[in-house]
Write a protein that holds these residues in place. Structure first.
Motif, mmCIF file in Angstrom:
data_model
loop_
_atom_site.group_PDB
_atom_site.id
_atom_site.type_symbol
_atom_site.label_atom_id
_atom_site.label_comp_id
_atom_site.label_asym_id
_atom_site.label_seq_id
_atom_site.Cartn_x
_atom_site.Cartn_y
_atom_site.Cartn_z
ATOM 1 N N ALA A 136 36.300 54.159 29.187
ATOM 2 C CA ALA A 136 37.060 53.278 30.076
ATOM 3 C C ALA A 136 36.571 53.481 31.493
ATOM 4 O O ALA A 136 36.427 54.610 31.953
ATOM 5 C CB ALA A 136 38.549 53.578 29.977
ATOM 6 N N LYS A 137 36.304 52.384 32.174
ATOM 7 C CA LYS A 137 35.830 52.436 33.552
ATOM 8 C C LYS A 137 36.795 51.629 34.412
ATOM 9 O O LYS A 137 37.143 50.503 34.066
ATOM 10 C CB LYS A 137 34.426 51.837 33.643
ATOM 11 N N VAL A 138 37.209 52.221 35.528
ATOM 12 C CA VAL A 138 38.106 51.527 36.446
ATOM 13 C C VAL A 138 37.282 50.594 37.317
ATOM 14 O O VAL A 138 36.405 51.040 38.060
ATOM 15 C CB VAL A 138 38.875 52.523 37.339
ATOM 16 N N LEU A 139 37.535 49.300 37.213
ATOM 17 C CA LEU A 139 36.875 48.336 38.089
ATOM 18 C C LEU A 139 37.663 48.161 39.382
ATOM 19 O O LEU A 139 37.083 47.902 40.433
ATOM 20 C CB LEU A 139 36.730 46.986 37.382
ATOM 21 N N GLN A 140 38.983 48.277 39.301
ATOM 22 C CA GLN A 140 39.852 48.208 40.478
ATOM 23 C C GLN A 140 40.891 49.308 40.357
ATOM 24 O O GLN A 140 41.749 49.248 39.477
ATOM 25 C CB GLN A 140 40.538 46.841 40.566
ATOM 26 N N GLN A 141 40.793 50.322 41.212
ATOM 27 C CA GLN A 141 41.797 51.385 41.227
ATOM 28 C C GLN A 141 43.161 50.768 41.544
ATOM 29 O O GLN A 141 43.225 49.751 42.230
ATOM 30 C CB GLN A 141 41.462 52.431 42.287
ATOM 31 N N PRO A 142 44.253 51.363 41.055
ATOM 32 C CA PRO A 142 45.575 50.851 41.420
ATOM 33 C C PRO A 142 45.692 50.766 42.940
ATOM 34 O O PRO A 142 45.396 51.731 43.649
ATOM 35 C CB PRO A 142 46.541 51.880 40.838
ATOM 36 N N ASN A 143 46.098 49.601 43.408
ATOM 37 C CA ASN A 143 46.087 49.301 44.828
ATOM 38 C C ASN A 143 47.327 48.490 45.173
ATOM 39 O O ASN A 143 47.730 47.625 44.408
ATOM 40 C CB ASN A 143 44.817 48.492 45.131
ATOM 41 N N CYS A 144 47.907 48.757 46.316
ATOM 42 C CA CYS A 144 49.095 48.033 46.756
ATOM 43 C C CYS A 144 48.699 46.683 47.336
ATOM 44 O O CYS A 144 47.949 46.615 48.304
ATOM 45 C CB CYS A 144 49.859 48.856 47.796
#
Length: 189
Positions: free
Chosen positions: A110-118
């Motif tokens: 699994a690769k994060v393309l968009q980190q959790p972001n507000c």
């Protein structure tokens, strides 16, 4: 493709046997200790996750992150930071699948393309509640064993397959077609 005359070989190798991608937007309600007057900042930290194959067509990504909200209260005279730990479970459907994998012993990446972001943080009309909109995106891959068929050169390598034997000389005809003033003509334009 004939194996009897040894023109082809079967090679068993690891390859990507499935792929999927998912973008998620979600809203969380965070309770503050005091009734907020204004939001001064919001950030997401400490993101942790792991992935596992859930079914033939789905990968499950389980994770968590901390939401930190800096807010003012008491008519903007005092400030405080509230932190809340969020857990999630995303099911990601495989959009690309290779049904020719040899066995069910898969590795899941699994690769994060968009980190959790507000995306947005705002005060609600429900007392001390703050609504936080978060985005995240993952790409998952299933890696398994598969077969590749390769054509074999029965006579082996030839000595005259060397790159030095290629003719890179420019002929007179090719030289005649070159405009020697092409750089100067561009400068004049």
């Amino acid at each position: 493709m004939t194996f009897l005359d040894q023109e082809y070989r079967e090679i068993i190798t690891k390859a990507v046997c499935g792929k999927g991608r998912r973008f998620v937007e979600t809203t969380h309600s965070v309770a503050a200790s005091h009734k907020p007057s204004s939001i001064l900042g919001c950030w997401v930290i400490n993101h942790l996750y792991n992935a596992k194959k859930k079914s033939k067509d789905t990968v499950e990504v389980n994770g968590s992150y901390d939401i930190n909200i800096w807010y003012s209260y008491n008519d903007n005279t005092k400030t405080e930071v509230v932190t809340e730990r969020i857990t999630y479970s995303d099911n990601i459907k495989l959009s690309v699948k290779d049904d020719h994998c040899i066995n069910d012993d898969y590795d899941v990446v699994a690769k994060v393309l968009q980190q959790p972001n507000c995306l947005e943080c705002k005060i609600t009309n429900q007392g001390n509640k703050i609504a936080v909109e978060i985005e995240r995106e993952f790409l998952v891959q299933i890696i398994g064993d598969t077969k590749v068929y390769v054509k074999v050169n029965p006579s082996g390598f030839h000595q005259n397959d060397d790159d030095d034997d290629w003719d890179y000389d420019v002929s007179e005809e090719e030289l005649d077609g070159i405009n020697p003033d092409f750089l100067n003509s561009k400068d004049k334009e």
